[in-house]
Design an enzyme around this catalytic site. Structure first.
Site, short mmCIF file in Angstrom:
data_model
loop_
_atom_site.label_atom_id
_atom_site.label_comp_id
_atom_site.label_asym_id
_atom_site.label_seq_id
_atom_site.Cartn_x
_atom_site.Cartn_y
_atom_site.Cartn_z
N THR A 1 54.72 -0.73 -3.66
CA THR A 1 55.42 -1.98 -3.31
C THR A 1 56.22 -2.52 -4.49
O THR A 1 57.28 -3.09 -4.31
CB THR A 1 54.44 -3.07 -2.82
OG1 THR A 1 53.43 -3.26 -3.81
CG2 THR A 1 53.80 -2.70 -1.51
N CYS B 1 55.42 25.23 5.44
CA CYS B 1 55.32 26.38 6.35
C CYS B 1 54.20 26.12 7.36
O CYS B 1 53.10 25.73 6.98
CB CYS B 1 55.03 27.65 5.55
SG CYS B 1 54.67 29.07 6.59
N HIS C 1 49.37 13.01 3.37
CA HIS C 1 50.29 12.78 4.49
C HIS C 1 51.63 13.47 4.28
O HIS C 1 52.61 13.15 4.96
CB HIS C 1 50.49 11.27 4.71
CG HIS C 1 49.21 10.58 5.10
ND1 HIS C 1 49.05 9.22 5.03
CD2 HIS C 1 48.04 11.07 5.55
CE1 HIS C 1 47.81 8.91 5.42
NE2 HIS C 1 47.19 10.01 5.74
N GLY D 1 45.72 0.49 -4.51
CA GLY D 1 46.69 0.12 -3.47
C GLY D 1 46.45 0.75 -2.11
O GLY D 1 47.40 1.11 -1.42
N ALA E 1 49.81 2.99 -0.15
CA ALA E 1 51.15 2.39 -0.16
C ALA E 1 51.28 1.23 -1.15
O ALA E 1 52.37 0.96 -1.66
CB ALA E 1 51.50 1.90 1.24
N ARG F 1 49.45 -3.08 5.12
CA ARG F 1 48.62 -4.24 5.42
C ARG F 1 48.73 -5.36 4.39
O ARG F 1 47.99 -6.32 4.44
CB ARG F 1 47.15 -3.80 5.54
CG ARG F 1 46.93 -2.93 6.75
CD ARG F 1 45.48 -2.51 6.90
NE ARG F 1 45.34 -1.47 7.89
CZ ARG F 1 45.29 -1.69 9.21
NH1 ARG F 1 45.34 -2.91 9.67
NH2 ARG F 1 45.17 -0.68 10.05
N ASN G 1 43.16 -3.47 -5.19
CA ASN G 1 43.92 -3.65 -3.95
C ASN G 1 43.91 -5.13 -3.58
O ASN G 1 42.87 -5.78 -3.67
CB ASN G 1 43.28 -2.82 -2.83
CG ASN G 1 44.17 -2.75 -1.59
OD1 ASN G 1 45.31 -2.33 -1.67
ND2 ASN G 1 43.64 -3.21 -0.47
N CYS H 1 56.54 34.11 3.87
CA CYS H 1 55.57 34.79 4.73
C CYS H 1 56.15 35.03 6.13
O CYS H 1 55.52 35.66 6.97
CB CYS H 1 54.26 34.00 4.84
SG CYS H 1 54.31 32.65 6.04
ZN ZN Z 1 54.39 30.65 4.92
#
Ligand code: ZN
Length: 235
Positions: free
Chosen positions: A32, A117, A109, A172, A28, A40, A198, A135
């Protein structure tokens, strides 16, 4: 820039110049400077929570948030052939928005602009308006919530490149959330050099070959400019 920082930035440029397999890992903290809160940092989401404060509100709509000089320095590495792979903990889409090639990026993330999917992990832009994967699987937000498992393809690619790299640059991230925090360890075990940019402490600080506490924008773009000189490319 103070003299000690200048020497370290030169060292970083030299590390990049010599590296045959540089991998960059972002958290993150790189966003900034685009106006997004980190977790943090001094004004981060968790720092504020610990003080009993709500997260700082974001005044800019998400799709108008723009990449900053840190993102563009990483893009420059891609153009110079000095980015084998980029691993990010961020969901803000700023690496892709800056021009990073999707095949060079693992988003551990997820990405707030994409759906995924549930069966085959294929991703689709929300803006494409796709309702079902080709699919036949169903589509959900690609952003990983706390407690949910990470996308397997991105995760295994991230580990593979961490094990193969000769230079691992953390930008970072406080490296406290696993399994992401295991990646620099994999790189170190494989003999890679470790660079950490960092502002806050990380559990890997004493293992870092180069450790920057400065703002990312004061370090990475300057190192990349220096790298271009070393490569014989002048602006
Ligand atoms: Zn799929």
């Amino acid at each position: 820039m103070g003299r000690p920082t200048e020497i370290k930035v030169r060292n970083l440029a030299q590390c990049l110049y010599e590296s045959r397999y540089p991998v960059v890992f972002t958290g993150a903290g790189i966003s900034t400077e685009s106006g997004l809160p980190d977790f943090r940092g001094p004004d981060g989401v968790w720092t504020r929570r610990d003080k009993g404060l709500p997260p700082r509100s974001i005044s800019t709509p998400w799709d108008e948030v723009e990449p900053n000089s840190g993102h563009y320095a990483i893009l420059e590495l891609q153009k110079l052939g000095k980015l084998k792979f980029l691993i990010s903990q961020n969901v803000d889409n700023l690496h892709l928005k800056s021009g990073i090639r999707p095949e060079l990026l693992a988003e551990l993330h997820g990405n707030m602009t994409k759906q995924r999917c549930t069966r085959c992990e294929q991703t689709y832009d929300f803006s494409a308006g796709v309702l079902e994967c080709e699919c036949g699987g169903s589509l959900v937000s690609s952003v990983v919530d706390f407690g949910q498992s990470l996308p397997q393809k991105d995760l295994s690619l991230a580990f593979e490149h961490s094990r193969n790299c000769d230079l691992f640059i953390v930008v970072g991230s406080s490296l406290v959330v696993t399994p992401a925090a295991d990646m620099p360890r994999e790189a170190l075990v494989a003999g890679a050099k470790l660079v950490i940019i960092n502002q806050g402490e990380t559990p890997f600080d004493k293992h870092a070959d180069l450790r920057f506490y400065e703002n990312i924008g004061e370090v990475l773009p300057v190192a990349v400019k220096r790298l271009k000189h070393l490569m014989g490319l002048f602006e």
